[in-house]
Scaffold this active site. Structure first.
Site, PDB file in Angstrom:
ATOM      1  N   ASP A 118       0.970  -1.158  -0.050  1.00 23.90           N
ATOM      2  CA  ASP A 118       0.006  -0.027   0.032  1.00 23.90           C
ATOM      3  C   ASP A 118       0.416   1.115  -0.131  1.00 23.90           C
ATOM      4  OD1 ASP A 118      -2.375  -1.566   0.316  1.00 23.90           O
ATOM      5  OD2 ASP A 118      -2.132  -1.700   2.110  1.00 23.90           O
ATOM      6  N   TYR A 193      -1.644  -8.109  -8.181  1.00 21.80           N
ATOM      7  CA  TYR A 193      -2.412  -6.678  -8.635  1.00 21.80           C
ATOM      8  C   TYR A 193      -1.940  -6.638  -9.542  1.00 21.80           C
ATOM      9  CZ  TYR A 193      -4.417  -4.539  -4.499  1.00 21.80           C
ATOM     10  OH  TYR A 193      -5.513  -3.968  -3.959  1.00 21.80           O
TER      11      TYR A 193
HETATM   12  N1  SAM Z   1       1.038  -8.160  -2.841  1.00 26.08           N
HETATM   13  C1  SAM Z   1      -0.715  -9.184  -2.750  1.00 26.08           C
HETATM   14  C2  SAM Z   1      -0.328  -8.375  -4.357  1.00 26.08           C
HETATM   15  O1  SAM Z   1       0.653  -7.762  -5.310  1.00 26.08           O
HETATM   16  O2  SAM Z   1      -1.337  -9.101  -4.981  1.00 26.08           O
HETATM   17  C3  SAM Z   1      -1.180  -7.930  -2.335  1.00 26.08           C
HETATM   18  C4  SAM Z   1      -1.202  -6.513  -2.248  1.00 26.08           C
HETATM   19  S1  SAM Z   1      -2.488  -5.577  -1.736  1.00 26.08           S
HETATM   20  C5  SAM Z   1      -2.082  -3.679  -1.876  1.00 26.08           C
HETATM   21  C6  SAM Z   1      -1.520  -4.580   0.515  1.00 26.08           C
HETATM   22  C7  SAM Z   1      -1.312  -5.785   0.767  1.00 26.08           C
HETATM   23  O3  SAM Z   1      -0.705  -6.093   2.148  1.00 26.08           O
HETATM   24  C8  SAM Z   1      -2.438  -5.685   1.861  1.00 26.08           C
HETATM   25  O4  SAM Z   1      -3.970  -7.403   1.584  1.00 26.08           O
HETATM   26  C9  SAM Z   1      -2.600  -6.015   3.119  1.00 26.08           C
HETATM   27  O5  SAM Z   1      -3.531  -5.983   3.489  1.00 26.08           O
HETATM   28  C10 SAM Z   1      -1.439  -5.976   3.694  1.00 26.08           C
HETATM   29  N2  SAM Z   1      -0.300  -5.103   3.944  1.00 26.08           N
HETATM   30  C11 SAM Z   1      -0.577  -4.135   4.650  1.00 26.08           C
HETATM   31  N3  SAM Z   1       0.002  -3.848   5.509  1.00 26.08           N
HETATM   32  C12 SAM Z   1       0.706  -4.741   6.254  1.00 26.08           C
HETATM   33  C13 SAM Z   1       1.374  -4.879   7.561  1.00 26.08           C
HETATM   34  N4  SAM Z   1       1.825  -4.194   7.704  1.00 26.08           N
HETATM   35  N5  SAM Z   1       1.309  -6.506   7.904  1.00 26.08           N
HETATM   36  C14 SAM Z   1       0.803  -7.323   7.272  1.00 26.08           C
HETATM   37  N6  SAM Z   1       0.169  -7.084   5.627  1.00 26.08           N
HETATM   38  C15 SAM Z   1      -0.359  -5.670   5.157  1.00 26.08           C
END
Ligand code: SAM
Length: 217
Positions: A118, A193
Site C-alpha cells: 500500500d 495486483y
Molecule cells: N502482494 C499482493 C499483490 O501484489 O497482489 C497484495 C497487495 S495489496 C495492495 C497489499 C497487502 O498488504 C494487503 O493485503 C494488506 O492487507 C497487506 N498489508 C498492508 N500492510 C501490512 C502490514 N503492516 N503487515 C502485513 N500485511 C500488510
C-alpha cells in the site's frame, strides 16, 4: 485489495493451523526447526491472496517461504492455494509486519519481498509505508548480513520514495527496473495486483537492494 468479510474465515483458519500458524511468536529464532531443515527462508510481506508465494514455492522447492498478511479475509485465499498445491515449504502468518522483530530472530531471513505494498500517499501516513525507515530497521535485524529486499509496484511515487528511503538507509541498489514486463522474464511470478495493473497497460517497477552490513554477523 478488495476485502470482503468472510464469516467462515475464523473456522477455516482454526482448521488449517499448520498452514496459517496461530502462535507465530513461539517460533522466533526457531524457524529452521519448524521447517525441519536449514534451507534459506524468504519472507513476503503483504502476501494478499497468495499467488506470488505459492508460485515461488513451486518454482523454488529448496527455499522455505513465509508470508505475512494483516487481513484475514485475504490470507484465507492464500492458504487455499497452499493447501491445494500441498506445499510443505510455505507457512502463512496473519500478523502485522510492525511485529517483525517479535516474530523473527537476528539473521533468520535471507530475502524479503514487498509486492505492491500500500503506497499511503499522504505525508502524514508515511510511517505506514513498508519502506519507511522504521521498517527498514526491522528488516535489517531479521535479515542475514547483506540480506536482500526485492520490491515490485505499479506506483511511481511509492517506487521513488522507496528508492530514496533505501539509499538514505545505506542499502545498495542492485537493480532498478522501470518496466519489468518489457523484457520477457520467465522467472517472474506475477502477483494478483501485478496481473491487474499490467493488464491495464501500466508499467511495473522492480528494484532489488541489499543491506551493506557484512560485519553484522
Ligand atoms: N502482494 C499482493 C499483490 O501484489 O497482489 C497484495 C497487495 S495489496 C495492495 C497489499 C497487502 O498488504 C494487503 O493485503 C494488506 O492487507 C497487506 N498489508 C498492508 N500492510 C501490512 C502490514 N503492516 N503487515 C502485513 N500485511 C500488510
Amino acid at each position: 485489495m478488495r476485502q470482503r468479510h468472510k464469516p467462515w474465515a475464523d473456522d477455516f483458519l482454526k482448521e488449517h493451523d499448520t498452514i496459517v500458524l496461530p502462535n507465530a511468536i513461539e517460533h522466533k529464532g526457531k524457524w529452521a526447526s519448524h521447517f525441519g531443515n536449514n534451507r534459506p527462508i524468504h519472507l513476503e510481506i503483504g502476501t494478499g491472496k497468495g499467488q506470488f508465494i505459492s508460485g515461488m514455492a513451486k518454482q523454488h522447492p529448496d527455499i522455505n517461504f513465509i508470508g505475512i498478511e494483516l487481513a484475514k479475509s485475504v490470507i484465507v485465499n492464500a492458504a487455499e492455494k497452499v493447501i491445494e498445491a500441498d506445499q510443505k515449504n510455505v507457512v502463512l502468518l496473519n500478523e502485522n509486519a510492525e511485529k517483525l522483530t517479535e516474530l523473527f530472530g537476528e539473521s533468520e531471513i535471507d530475502t524479503i519481498y514487498l509486492n505492491f505494498s500500500d503506497p499511503w500517499p499522504k505525508n502524514r501516513h508515511e510511517k505506514r509505508r513498508l519502506t519507511f525507515q522504521a521498517f527498514l530497521q526491522r528488516y535489517e535485524q531479521c535479515l542475514v548480513p547483506n540480506g536482500e529486499i526485492i520490491l515490485k509496484t505499479d506506483n511511481g511515487p511509492f517506487f521513488e520514495y522507496s528508492l530514496v528511503s533505501f539509499s538514505q538507509f545505506g542499502l545498495v541498489l542492485e537493480e532498478v527496473n522501470v518496466d519489468l514486463h518489457k523484457a520477457e522474464d520467465e522467472w517472474n511470478i506475477m502477483t494478483e495486483y501485478e496481473e491487474k495493473f499490467s493488464a491495464k497497460g501500466q508499467p511495473i517497477y522492480r528494484c532489488r537492494a541489499h543491506f551493506n552490513n557484512i560485519s553484522k554477523g
